[in-house]
Each structure stands twice: as structure tokens, then as C-alpha cells.
Design a protein around this motif. Structure first.
Motif, PDB file in Angstrom:
ATOM      1  N   SER A 186      33.647   4.010   4.138  1.00 38.88           N
ATOM      2  CA  SER A 186      33.350   5.443   4.237  1.00 38.88           C
ATOM      3  C   SER A 186      31.848   5.704   4.209  1.00 38.88           C
ATOM      4  O   SER A 186      31.331   6.522   4.987  1.00 38.88           O
ATOM      5  N   ALA A 187      31.124   5.005   3.333  1.00 36.50           N
ATOM      6  CA  ALA A 187      29.665   5.179   3.264  1.00 36.50           C
ATOM      7  C   ALA A 187      28.999   4.690   4.546  1.00 36.50           C
ATOM      8  O   ALA A 187      28.072   5.326   5.066  1.00 36.50           O
ATOM      9  N   THR A 188      29.486   3.580   5.068  1.00 40.33           N
ATOM     10  CA  THR A 188      28.927   3.012   6.296  1.00 40.33           C
ATOM     11  C   THR A 188      29.197   3.927   7.494  1.00 40.33           C
ATOM     12  O   THR A 188      28.326   4.143   8.337  1.00 40.33           O
ATOM     13  N   VAL A 189      30.405   4.474   7.557  1.00 39.27           N
ATOM     14  CA  VAL A 189      30.765   5.401   8.633  1.00 39.27           C
ATOM     15  C   VAL A 189      29.873   6.645   8.574  1.00 39.27           C
ATOM     16  O   VAL A 189      29.357   7.103   9.600  1.00 39.27           O
ATOM     17  N   ALA A 190      29.683   7.188   7.384  1.00 36.84           N
ATOM     18  CA  ALA A 190      28.817   8.363   7.238  1.00 36.84           C
ATOM     19  C   ALA A 190      27.403   8.045   7.714  1.00 36.84           C
ATOM     20  O   ALA A 190      26.783   8.837   8.437  1.00 36.84           O
ATOM     21  N   CYS A 191      26.892   6.881   7.355  1.00 41.55           N
ATOM     22  CA  CYS A 191      25.571   6.455   7.807  1.00 41.55           C
ATOM     23  C   CYS A 191      25.549   6.337   9.331  1.00 41.55           C
ATOM     24  O   CYS A 191      24.601   6.787   9.981  1.00 41.55           O
ATOM     25  N   GLY A 192      26.590   5.756   9.883  1.00 39.25           N
ATOM     26  CA  GLY A 192      26.658   5.592  11.333  1.00 39.25           C
ATOM     27  C   GLY A 192      26.607   6.909  12.076  1.00 39.25           C
ATOM     28  O   GLY A 192      25.863   7.057  13.054  1.00 39.25           O
ATOM     29  N   GLY A 243      23.296   8.342  14.344  1.00 40.77           N
ATOM     30  CA  GLY A 243      23.652   9.203  15.460  1.00 40.77           C
ATOM     31  C   GLY A 243      24.756   8.660  16.348  1.00 40.77           C
ATOM     32  O   GLY A 243      24.839   8.996  17.526  1.00 40.77           O
ATOM     33  N   LEU A 244      25.636   7.841  15.772  1.00 35.31           N
ATOM     34  CA  LEU A 244      26.746   7.289  16.553  1.00 35.31           C
ATOM     35  C   LEU A 244      27.820   8.340  16.761  1.00 35.31           C
ATOM     36  O   LEU A 244      28.179   9.055  15.824  1.00 35.31           O
ATOM     37  N   ASN A 245      28.343   8.426  17.947  1.00 32.42           N
ATOM     38  CA  ASN A 245      29.488   9.283  18.194  1.00 32.42           C
ATOM     39  C   ASN A 245      30.777   8.529  17.900  1.00 32.42           C
ATOM     40  O   ASN A 245      31.692   9.064  17.295  1.00 32.42           O
ATOM     41  N   ALA A 261      32.824  10.982  15.799  1.00 34.95           N
ATOM     42  CA  ALA A 261      32.040  11.773  14.826  1.00 34.95           C
ATOM     43  C   ALA A 261      32.778  13.018  14.361  1.00 34.95           C
ATOM     44  O   ALA A 261      32.701  13.367  13.186  1.00 34.95           O
ATOM     45  N   GLY A 262      33.517  13.681  15.228  1.00 30.79           N
ATOM     46  CA  GLY A 262      34.202  14.907  14.845  1.00 30.79           C
ATOM     47  C   GLY A 262      35.524  14.719  14.147  1.00 30.79           C
ATOM     48  O   GLY A 262      36.140  15.688  13.695  1.00 30.79           O
ATOM     49  N   ASP A 263      35.990  13.466  14.045  1.00 32.42           N
ATOM     50  CA  ASP A 263      37.285  13.215  13.392  1.00 32.42           C
ATOM     51  C   ASP A 263      37.202  13.529  11.905  1.00 32.42           C
ATOM     52  O   ASP A 263      36.213  13.171  11.247  1.00 32.42           O
ATOM     53  N   PRO A 264      38.234  14.161  11.358  1.00 30.38           N
ATOM     54  CA  PRO A 264      38.226  14.423   9.921  1.00 30.38           C
ATOM     55  C   PRO A 264      38.482  13.117   9.151  1.00 30.38           C
ATOM     56  O   PRO A 264      39.211  12.253   9.617  1.00 30.38           O
ATOM     57  N   PRO A 265      37.847  12.974   7.978  1.00 35.03           N
ATOM     58  CA  PRO A 265      38.167  11.814   7.150  1.00 35.03           C
ATOM     59  C   PRO A 265      39.588  11.963   6.598  1.00 35.03           C
ATOM     60  O   PRO A 265      40.038  13.087   6.372  1.00 35.03           O
ATOM     61  N   ASN A 266      40.281  10.875   6.444  1.00 32.28           N
ATOM     62  CA  ASN A 266      41.665  10.941   5.925  1.00 32.28           C
ATOM     63  C   ASN A 266      41.681  11.046   4.424  1.00 32.28           C
ATOM     64  O   ASN A 266      40.831  10.711   3.733  1.00 32.28           O
TER      65      ASN A 266
END
Length: 187
Positions: free
Chosen positions: A121-127, A132-134, A182-187
Motif C-alpha cells: 500500500s505504501a509503495t502503491v501510494a508512492c508510485g 506519477g504512475l497511472n 491511479a483512480g482505483d479505490p483502495p480495498n
């Protein structure tokens, strides 16, 4: 937001229980020991029981990944003990497409506690937010349901299986592909 890493400070990350920091050459031995655990490499393309030379080469690759602008690798430390318990990384960035692929390992002693979900989750947020990863992708091998769950908890969706996508460890392997936008909600 631009996908750039060159010239920027390394993005150290932290969660409630973890610190994700830059890999250093001093981590090669501990990382090699992690990869020497059969349960850790069973569902990956890492070699089983890498040699000292291989472990040092992997550590050098991970150390240089961020500076090269081609990815980013973190050592996962337990916040309390400050010991290396795993690694997570963007194995690659596809800058033109603003996408990246993640991979990770965790010592079996720490499995089943939600720690890898925290790190992902932390890595995804950083990405998404810093790099600026989509799109962020990951693959698992059939039978690795624990890793599938980690990805799903972090908002990844199973997108299909690529049959015999890769050859390693003496055989072809199917890749179960997961993606997160990027726009996907976290589960």
C-alpha cells in the motif's frame, strides 16, 4: 505529475509497523539469506539459493535502480527491531506509458500479519503520488494465493492469466496478472 527519479532524493517510506528504506551494498548478505529460504523463492523468478556473487549482483542492481530512473527498490525493516524482513520494488518503469511493475519478498516468520499489505500500500501510494504512475502491475504464479490476496487488499484487480509467459527454473510459467489504476479505490 512527471515520472522522474533522477536528481530527486530517494523516497523513504514508513507505515505503522515498517520502514521502507534504500538498499545499500551492506544489505547484500541479509538479502541473499532471505532469497535462500525456499518458501521465499518458490513462487518467483529469483533463483533458489543464490550464490554470494549472485546476491551481491542483485543488491547492486537494487542499489542502482532508483538513480538510473528505471525503478525503485526498498528494504523492508521491522520498525521495532530495525531488522531486514523483506524487500519491495518497482522492478521497472515504463515512463512513456506512466506505468510500473512491482515485486516483493518477505521472510516467512512475518507472513500472515498484514505486513506485506502495508508495504504494498505504501509503495502503491508512492508510485501514484510521487512517481506519477497511472498504472501499476504485478504478477503472481498460480498457487500463490497469499500474494494474490496481498495485491487485492491493495486495490489491484486480477486481469487474467498469461499462459507460459516466462521460462525460469527449468520450465515455462503462467503469470496471473494484476493491475491497479491511479483512480482505483483502495480495498
Amino acid at each position: 505529475m512527471m515520472l522522474m527519479t533522477k536528481g530527486k532524493n530517494f523516497p523513504s517510506l514508513s507505515t505503522k509497523r515498517l520502514v521502507l528504506r534504500a538498499m545499500t551494498p551492506k544489505d547484500a548478505t541479509a538479502f541473499g539469506a532471505l532469497l535462500s529460504i525456499p518458501e521465499v523463492t518458490r513462487h518467483s523468478n529469483w533463483p533458489d539459493k543464490p550464490s554470494k556473487v549472485q546476491s551481491e549482483r542483485y543488491a547492486r542492481w537494487m542499489v542502482k535502480l532508483y538513480a538510473s530512473g528505471k525503478g525503485c527498490a526498498w528494504i523492508i525493516e521491522d520498525r521495532k527491531s530495525e531488522s531486514l524482513i523483506g524487500a519491495i520494488r518497482f522492478n521497472s518503469f515504463e515512463k512513456k506509458w506512466r506505468s510500473g511493475e512491482i515485486g516483493y519478498e518477505l521472510h516467512p516468520q512475518f507472513w500472515g500479519k498484514g505486513l506485506m499489505s502495508e508495504a504494498v500500500s505504501a509503495t502503491v501510494a508512492c508510485g501514484h503520488e510521487i512517481f506519477g504512475l497511472n498504472r501499476i502491475e504485478a504478477w503472481t504464479l498460480p498457487g500463490n494465493s497469499a500474494s494474490d490476496r496481498v495485491l487485492e487488499k491493495s486495490g489491484f484487480r486480477y486481469e487474467g492469466t498469461l499462459r507460459q509467459k516466462a521460462w525460469f527454473k527449468g520450465e515455462y510459467h503462467d503469470f496471473r496478472m494484476f493491475g491497479r489504476i491511479a483512480g482505483d479505490p483502495p480495498n
